[in-house]
Motif scaffolding. Structure first.
Motif, mmCIF file in Angstrom:
data_model
loop_
_atom_site.group_PDB
_atom_site.id
_atom_site.type_symbol
_atom_site.label_atom_id
_atom_site.label_comp_id
_atom_site.label_asym_id
_atom_site.label_seq_id
_atom_site.Cartn_x
_atom_site.Cartn_y
_atom_site.Cartn_z
ATOM 1 N N VAL A 116 0.846 -1.192 0.000
ATOM 2 C CA VAL A 116 0.000 0.000 0.000
ATOM 3 C C VAL A 116 0.883 1.244 0.000
ATOM 4 N N PHE A 117 0.506 2.214 -0.818
ATOM 5 C CA PHE A 117 1.120 3.544 -0.784
ATOM 6 C C PHE A 117 0.178 4.452 0.005
ATOM 7 N N LYS A 118 0.725 5.208 0.934
ATOM 8 C CA LYS A 118 -0.054 6.248 1.604
ATOM 9 C C LYS A 118 0.235 7.542 0.854
ATOM 10 N N VAL A 119 -0.825 8.202 0.402
ATOM 11 C CA VAL A 119 -0.669 9.430 -0.367
ATOM 12 C C VAL A 119 -1.501 10.540 0.252
ATOM 13 N N ARG A 120 -1.223 11.760 -0.164
ATOM 14 C CA ARG A 120 -1.967 12.919 0.319
ATOM 15 C C ARG A 120 -2.256 13.848 -0.844
ATOM 16 N N GLY A 121 -3.277 14.644 -0.668
ATOM 17 C CA GLY A 121 -3.530 15.703 -1.635
ATOM 18 C C GLY A 121 -2.429 16.736 -1.523
ATOM 19 N N ILE A 122 -2.071 17.336 -2.629
ATOM 20 C CA ILE A 122 -1.024 18.362 -2.595
ATOM 21 C C ILE A 122 -1.669 19.743 -2.508
ATOM 22 N N THR A 123 -0.880 20.723 -2.142
ATOM 23 C CA THR A 123 -1.382 22.087 -1.994
ATOM 24 C C THR A 123 -1.402 22.799 -3.343
ATOM 25 N N GLY A 124 -2.062 23.905 -3.389
ATOM 26 C CA GLY A 124 -2.073 24.720 -4.602
ATOM 27 C C GLY A 124 -0.671 25.167 -4.989
ATOM 28 N N GLN A 125 0.152 25.491 -3.994
ATOM 29 C CA GLN A 125 1.530 25.894 -4.270
ATOM 30 C C GLN A 125 2.315 24.739 -4.883
ATOM 31 N N GLU A 126 2.125 23.537 -4.340
ATOM 32 C CA GLU A 126 2.832 22.376 -4.878
ATOM 33 C C GLU A 126 2.377 22.061 -6.301
ATOM 34 N N LEU A 127 1.088 22.174 -6.566
ATOM 35 C CA LEU A 127 0.584 21.948 -7.915
ATOM 36 C C LEU A 127 1.194 22.967 -8.876
#
Length: 156
Positions: free
Chosen positions: A35-46
């Motif tokens: 399993v990979f644990k992932v997170r949503g990225i921020t607007g700055q990161e996008l």
């Protein structure tokens, strides 16, 4: 009732996270579920990911402009030295940055992310789609942290 900006500004937010099953990568997970644990990225990161893709494209054009007139081989050699040897579609390059930024566990560097994209494109795509889905949902209000044990009052 309209948008409560004050409440919004005073609410602690945290990125949404999810576990993404990657059975095709089981060989690299030892014990437990792959399993990979992932997170949503921020607007700055996008924005950083999009800028990195644009910069890479601009740099490739610059190398072609400076060296390309003298020798195509020299231009290709220079691009290879700069890590731009193969033509990577913009959407793939963008997804590489997004997966690198949104991977929590394992925490992937660019080299590992590129290898994941190259060798396991389906798992790479599933992971990237989940990160974008979480990003689109936005951060969620943070859970209140425990304040700890309050010391007992002393008798006077």
């Amino acid at each position: 009732m309209g948008f409560d900006a004050e409440k919004f500004l005073n609410t602690k937010m945290q990125p949404r996270t999810a576990d993404v099953p990657v059975p095709g990568l089981a060989s690299w997970f030892g014990e437990g579920e792959p399993v990979f644990k992932v997170r949503g990225i921020t607007g700055q990161e996008l924005g950083q990911a999009k800028q990195a893709v644009a910069t890479r494209k601009d740099l490739a054009a610059l190398v072609d402009g400076i060296i390309g007139g003298t020798s195509k081989e020299k231009a290709e050699s220079a691009k290879k030295i700069l890590g731009m040897g193969e033509a990577v579609p913009e959407q793939v390059a963008l997804r590489i940055h997004i997966v690198r930024l949104g991977s929590v566990d394992p925490d992937l560097d660019e080299e590992a992310t590129v290898k994941l994209c190259t060798c396991y494109p389906v798992e790479f795509e599933v992971i990237g789609k989940k990160i974008l889905e979480l990003t689109g949902q936005g951060h969620e209000p943070g859970k209140a942290e425990a304040s700890g044990v309050t010391p007992a009052s002393e008798a006077r």
